[in-house]
Write a protein that holds these residues in place. Structure first.
Motif, PDB file in Angstrom:
ATOM      1  N   UNK A  68      -4.962   2.733   2.597  1.00  0.00           N
ATOM      2  CA  UNK A  68      -5.345   3.547   3.494  1.00  0.00           C
ATOM      3  C   UNK A  68      -4.171   3.066   4.142  1.00  0.00           C
ATOM      4  N   UNK A  69      -3.853   3.478   5.715  1.00  0.00           N
ATOM      5  CA  UNK A  69      -3.327   3.301   6.141  1.00  0.00           C
ATOM      6  C   UNK A  69      -4.282   1.831   7.524  1.00  0.00           C
ATOM      7  N   UNK A  70      -5.451   1.738   7.176  1.00  0.00           N
ATOM      8  CA  UNK A  70      -5.560   0.843   7.817  1.00  0.00           C
ATOM      9  C   UNK A  70      -5.922  -0.495   7.258  1.00  0.00           C
ATOM     10  N   UNK A  71      -6.091  -0.225   5.162  1.00  0.00           N
ATOM     11  CA  UNK A  71      -5.838  -0.954   4.686  1.00  0.00           C
ATOM     12  C   UNK A  71      -4.153  -1.611   4.711  1.00  0.00           C
ATOM     13  N   UNK A  72      -3.042  -1.967   4.365  1.00  0.00           N
ATOM     14  CA  UNK A  72      -2.122  -1.347   4.421  1.00  0.00           C
ATOM     15  C   UNK A  72      -1.891  -3.330   4.763  1.00  0.00           C
ATOM     16  N   UNK A  73      -1.943  -3.316   6.237  1.00  0.00           N
ATOM     17  CA  UNK A  73      -2.483  -5.267   5.971  1.00  0.00           C
ATOM     18  C   UNK A  73      -2.456  -5.382   4.815  1.00  0.00           C
ATOM     19  N   UNK A  74      -3.544  -5.578   4.406  1.00  0.00           N
ATOM     20  CA  UNK A  74      -3.891  -5.709   3.317  1.00  0.00           C
ATOM     21  C   UNK A  74      -3.048  -6.417   1.742  1.00  0.00           C
ATOM     22  N   UNK A  75      -2.769  -5.520   2.058  1.00  0.00           N
ATOM     23  CA  UNK A  75      -0.730  -5.059   0.789  1.00  0.00           C
ATOM     24  C   UNK A  75      -0.060  -6.149   0.935  1.00  0.00           C
ATOM     25  N   UNK A 112       3.665   3.161   7.162  1.00  0.00           N
ATOM     26  CA  UNK A 112       3.568   2.058   6.955  1.00  0.00           C
ATOM     27  C   UNK A 112       4.055   0.762   5.459  1.00  0.00           C
ATOM     28  N   UNK A 113       4.000   1.770   4.805  1.00  0.00           N
ATOM     29  CA  UNK A 113       4.548   1.377   3.175  1.00  0.00           C
ATOM     30  C   UNK A 113       5.784   0.920   3.479  1.00  0.00           C
ATOM     31  N   UNK A 114       6.166   2.033   4.037  1.00  0.00           N
ATOM     32  CA  UNK A 114       8.535   2.229   3.688  1.00  0.00           C
ATOM     33  C   UNK A 114       8.111   0.931   5.110  1.00  0.00           C
ATOM     34  N   UNK A 115       7.638   0.315   5.466  1.00  0.00           N
ATOM     35  CA  UNK A 115       8.081  -0.741   6.912  1.00  0.00           C
ATOM     36  C   UNK A 115       7.955  -1.990   5.898  1.00  0.00           C
ATOM     37  N   UNK A 116       7.385  -2.042   4.834  1.00  0.00           N
ATOM     38  CA  UNK A 116       7.125  -3.312   4.245  1.00  0.00           C
ATOM     39  C   UNK A 116       7.891  -2.880   2.822  1.00  0.00           C
ATOM     40  N   UNK A 117       8.860  -1.950   2.135  1.00  0.00           N
ATOM     41  CA  UNK A 117       9.608  -2.238   0.946  1.00  0.00           C
ATOM     42  C   UNK A 117      11.527  -1.339   2.309  1.00  0.00           C
ATOM     43  N   UNK A 118      11.733  -2.497   2.660  1.00  0.00           N
ATOM     44  CA  UNK A 118      13.636  -1.461   3.266  1.00  0.00           C
ATOM     45  C   UNK A 118      14.215  -1.070   3.272  1.00  0.00           C
ATOM     46  N   UNK A 119      15.174   0.153   3.619  1.00  0.00           N
ATOM     47  CA  UNK A 119      15.504   1.030   2.948  1.00  0.00           C
ATOM     48  C   UNK A 119      14.740   1.897   1.454  1.00  0.00           C
ATOM     49  N   UNK A 176      11.755   3.179   6.324  1.00  0.00           N
ATOM     50  CA  UNK A 176      11.782   2.444   6.954  1.00  0.00           C
ATOM     51  C   UNK A 176      10.758   2.438   8.951  1.00  0.00           C
ATOM     52  N   UNK A 177       9.939   2.779   8.316  1.00  0.00           N
ATOM     53  CA  UNK A 177       9.023   3.315   9.203  1.00  0.00           C
ATOM     54  C   UNK A 177       9.381   4.587  10.419  1.00  0.00           C
ATOM     55  N   UNK A 178       9.857   5.599   9.222  1.00  0.00           N
ATOM     56  CA  UNK A 178       9.848   7.100   9.913  1.00  0.00           C
ATOM     57  C   UNK A 178      10.796   8.117   9.139  1.00  0.00           C
TER      58      UNK A 178
END
Length: 225
Positions: A68-75, A112-119, A176-178
């Motif tokens: 979820x958006x709140x749990x992304x940090x743990x992924x 949120x996920x897109x920031x962790x897998x750039x491009x 990329x976050x957008x």
């Protein structure tokens, strides 16, 4: 054409060249999926990775623990490792989960996920989906519109239903976050039918409308750049 991987937590999917997918992987959590990709030596080879998992609310993908958006940090660690398998320059990560991309929570999940897998283009859907019943191959998404969705629908009735792909009018994209593409039912609520892509060809002038979207097929190019 790059390597395409169908990774499913729910349903079943035969590994068959006729399906158009290079590999079919059953998994429970991202660590298990990553181990399978590693065993197949797919580093920097994956163009499209479709993750099939339940979702029953905006922003929710049910993996072995809820994403979820709140749990992304743990992924963060898992998605950082997963990123190593997409082609140089990025690929497509598709969450085939019911209504996971709907609303603000869906936006937050995808960005949120897109920031962790750039491009890499991260895709979700604002519609319910049904896996094909026994007697039909489980095509990517064998989808029914939420208004007509009936569990246990027979193979005969399922045949010919639209297939859920990243180009669906119910798909939402982030990179990329957008947010870079929004589904038709969200786009029509915007002034001038504007989509999420500011340089969409349908918006060349202030008086223009996103004509392809008015026809229900999204814009001519589904992502920027």
């Amino acid at each position: 054409m790059g390597t395409n991987v169908w990774a499913y937590r729910v349903g079943n999917f035969p590994s068959d060249a006729k399906t158009g997918w290079s590999y079919s992987i059953h998994f429970h959590g991202l660590d298990e999926l990553i181990a399978s990709l590693k065993a197949k030596r797919l580093e920097r080879k994956v163009d499209t990775l479709a993750i099939v998992a339940h979702g029953d609310a905006g922003g929710l993908v049910q993996l072995d623990r809820d994403l979820t958006p709140l749990s992304i940090g743990s992924f963060i660690s898992a998605f950082t490792d997963l990123n190593a398998y997409f082609e140089e320059g990025g690929g497509k990560l598709i969450f085939i989960s019911c209504i996971a991309a709907i609303g603000a929570d869906g936006d937050a999940l995808l960005t949120g996920v897109s920031k962790l897998v750039p491009n890499t283009h991260v895709v979700g859907f604002t519609i319910n989906g049904a896996m094909a019943q026994e007697g039909l191959p489980t095509a990517p998404g064998q989808v029914l519109d939420g208004d007509n969705f009936m569990r246990g629908m027979s193979a005969k009735l399922m045949k010919g239903r639209p297939v859920l792909t990243e180009y669906s009018v119910f798909s939402k994209w982030a990179r990329n976050g957008y947010i870079t593409k929004i589904p038709y039912q969200e786009q029509v609520k915007r002034l001038g039918f504007r989509c999420a892509w500011s340089t969409c060809p349908g918006h060349a002038k202030p008086t223009d409308r996103c004509v392809p979207a008015l026809k229900g097929v999204g814009h001519a190019r589904p992502w920027p750049g």
